[in-house]
Design a protein around this motif. Structure first.
Motif, PDB file in Angstrom:
ATOM      1  N   UNK A   1       0.837  -1.207   0.000  1.00  0.00           N
ATOM      2  CA  UNK A   1       0.000   0.000   0.000  1.00  0.00           C
ATOM      3  C   UNK A   1       0.871   1.257   0.000  1.00  0.00           C
ATOM      4  N   UNK A   2       1.983   1.188   0.728  1.00  0.00           N
ATOM      5  CA  UNK A   2       2.887   2.331   0.819  1.00  0.00           C
ATOM      6  C   UNK A   2       3.527   2.619  -0.532  1.00  0.00           C
ATOM      7  N   UNK A   3       3.982   1.571  -1.195  1.00  0.00           N
ATOM      8  CA  UNK A   3       4.645   1.727  -2.488  1.00  0.00           C
ATOM      9  C   UNK A   3       3.700   2.318  -3.534  1.00  0.00           C
ATOM     10  N   UNK A   4       2.463   1.866  -3.514  1.00  0.00           N
ATOM     11  CA  UNK A   4       1.473   2.390  -4.461  1.00  0.00           C
ATOM     12  C   UNK A   4       1.260   3.887  -4.215  1.00  0.00           C
ATOM     13  N   UNK A   5       1.209   4.266  -2.949  1.00  0.00           N
ATOM     14  CA  UNK A   5       0.990   5.675  -2.592  1.00  0.00           C
ATOM     15  C   UNK A   5       2.190   6.563  -2.917  1.00  0.00           C
ATOM     16  N   UNK A   6       3.384   6.010  -2.813  1.00  0.00           N
ATOM     17  CA  UNK A   6       4.589   6.825  -3.015  1.00  0.00           C
ATOM     18  C   UNK A   6       5.042   6.857  -4.467  1.00  0.00           C
ATOM     19  N   UNK A   7       4.434   6.012  -5.285  1.00  0.00           N
ATOM     20  CA  UNK A   7       4.916   5.778  -6.647  1.00  0.00           C
ATOM     21  C   UNK A   7       5.218   7.061  -7.429  1.00  0.00           C
ATOM     22  N   UNK A   8       4.308   8.030  -7.334  1.00  0.00           N
ATOM     23  CA  UNK A   8       4.469   9.226  -8.163  1.00  0.00           C
ATOM     24  C   UNK A   8       5.411  10.263  -7.556  1.00  0.00           C
ATOM     25  N   UNK A   9       5.650  10.174  -6.248  1.00  0.00           N
ATOM     26  CA  UNK A   9       6.422  11.236  -5.604  1.00  0.00           C
ATOM     27  C   UNK A   9       7.838  10.833  -5.228  1.00  0.00           C
ATOM     28  N   UNK A  10       8.087   9.523  -5.115  1.00  0.00           N
ATOM     29  CA  UNK A  10       9.357   9.097  -4.529  1.00  0.00           C
ATOM     30  C   UNK A  10       9.804   7.769  -5.113  1.00  0.00           C
ATOM     31  N   UNK A  11      11.021   7.706  -5.689  1.00  0.00           N
ATOM     32  CA  UNK A  11      11.501   6.400  -6.143  1.00  0.00           C
ATOM     33  C   UNK A  11      11.770   5.479  -4.941  1.00  0.00           C
ATOM     34  N   UNK A  12      11.237   4.270  -4.993  1.00  0.00           N
ATOM     35  CA  UNK A  12      11.419   3.310  -3.899  1.00  0.00           C
ATOM     36  C   UNK A  12      11.893   1.972  -4.451  1.00  0.00           C
ATOM     37  N   UNK A  13      12.798   1.347  -3.739  1.00  0.00           N
ATOM     38  CA  UNK A  13      13.198  -0.021  -4.057  1.00  0.00           C
ATOM     39  C   UNK A  13      13.075  -0.862  -2.791  1.00  0.00           C
ATOM     40  N   UNK A  14      13.004  -2.170  -2.982  1.00  0.00           N
ATOM     41  CA  UNK A  14      12.738  -3.051  -1.857  1.00  0.00           C
ATOM     42  C   UNK A  14      13.715  -4.223  -1.843  1.00  0.00           C
ATOM     43  N   UNK A  15      14.232  -4.500  -0.645  1.00  0.00           N
ATOM     44  CA  UNK A  15      14.992  -5.728  -0.413  1.00  0.00           C
ATOM     45  C   UNK A  15      14.088  -6.604   0.432  1.00  0.00           C
ATOM     46  N   UNK A  16      13.727  -7.755  -0.111  1.00  0.00           N
ATOM     47  CA  UNK A  16      12.722  -8.615   0.510  1.00  0.00           C
ATOM     48  C   UNK A  16      13.386  -9.847   1.104  1.00  0.00           C
TER      49      UNK A  16
END
Length: 213
Positions: free
Chosen positions: A40-55
């Motif tokens: 949910x966080x990634x979807x919300x931040x998509x347009x404003x902030x580049x995000x990457x994830x280590x899972x």
């Protein structure tokens, strides 16, 4: 082993600082809802902030696939028998991810409240996620984890009418262990209270001089 880890953690920290990346270590016991929160966080931040994830996960790719579906770049680390990520694994993942400057790297740690507490990954901030389906004594049982976190998210608040969870008692227990701890109550599944979490992230970017666009 810890000494070696801490040396690598410092290297990771230097990397994040040089690239002005906010790195967040998400920790919890299994089933707290941290993957849902992250989606949910990634979807919300998509347009404003580049995000990457280590899972981080002991066995499966399921969580990484859920994250990838949001459009975020993700690297899966399977720890096998290991119950935590270490700084070396994160270092290797960063080489694959090549996160952009001025971005956020979310590290979703293995669901476990014991082992990950001791391993610094070089992150600037550690967020512990607890859900209302857990006991209010969690912070007392796992003090190292709550002591090492800056924020505690109380998730699944939509279930509060149905479970015997006392939010005030939980917070009091957590504050006994760490009197600087901040709290955000939310339901990732129902998307209630996510604004406060977004605002907290925004403030962290500011604190760590990451340029928010």
């Amino acid at each position: 082993m810890l000494q070696h880890n801490n040396k690598l953690a410092e290297r990771n920290r230097g990397y994040f600082e040089a690239k002005q990346i906010l790195a967040i270590n998400l920790v919890s016991s299994p089933g707290s809802g941290k993957t849902t929160l992250l989606e949910k966080t990634l979807v919300r931040l998509k347009d404003s902030m580049p995000c990457t994830v280590i899972e981080g996960d002991q066995q499966t790719m399921q969580d990484a696939n859920r994250i990838a579906a949001t459009g975020a770049k993700v690297v899966q680390i399977n720890t096998g028998k290991g119950c935590h990520l270490d700084a070396d694994m994160v270092n290797n993942a960063l080489k694959q991810l090549k996160p952009a400057d001025n971005s956020i790297v979310f590290i979703e740690n293995v669901g476990n409240l014991v082992c990950p507490a001791m391993f610094d990954l070089g992150e600037q901030t550690r967020v512990v996620i607890a859900s209302v389906t857990e006991g209010v004594d969690k912070p007392l049982k796992y003090p190292d984890m709550f002591h090492s976190a800056q924020l505690c998210i109380i998730n699944k608040t939509d279930l509060l009418p149905y479970v015997p969870f006392d939010v005030a008692a939980f917070k009091a227990n957590a504050l006994k262990v760490n009197h600087h701890l901040q709290f955000i109550e939310l339901s990732a599944y129902k998307e209630e209270g996510l604004e406060a979490w977004q605002e907290w992230l925004h403030n962290q970017l500011h604190v760590h001089h990451v340029h928010h666009h």
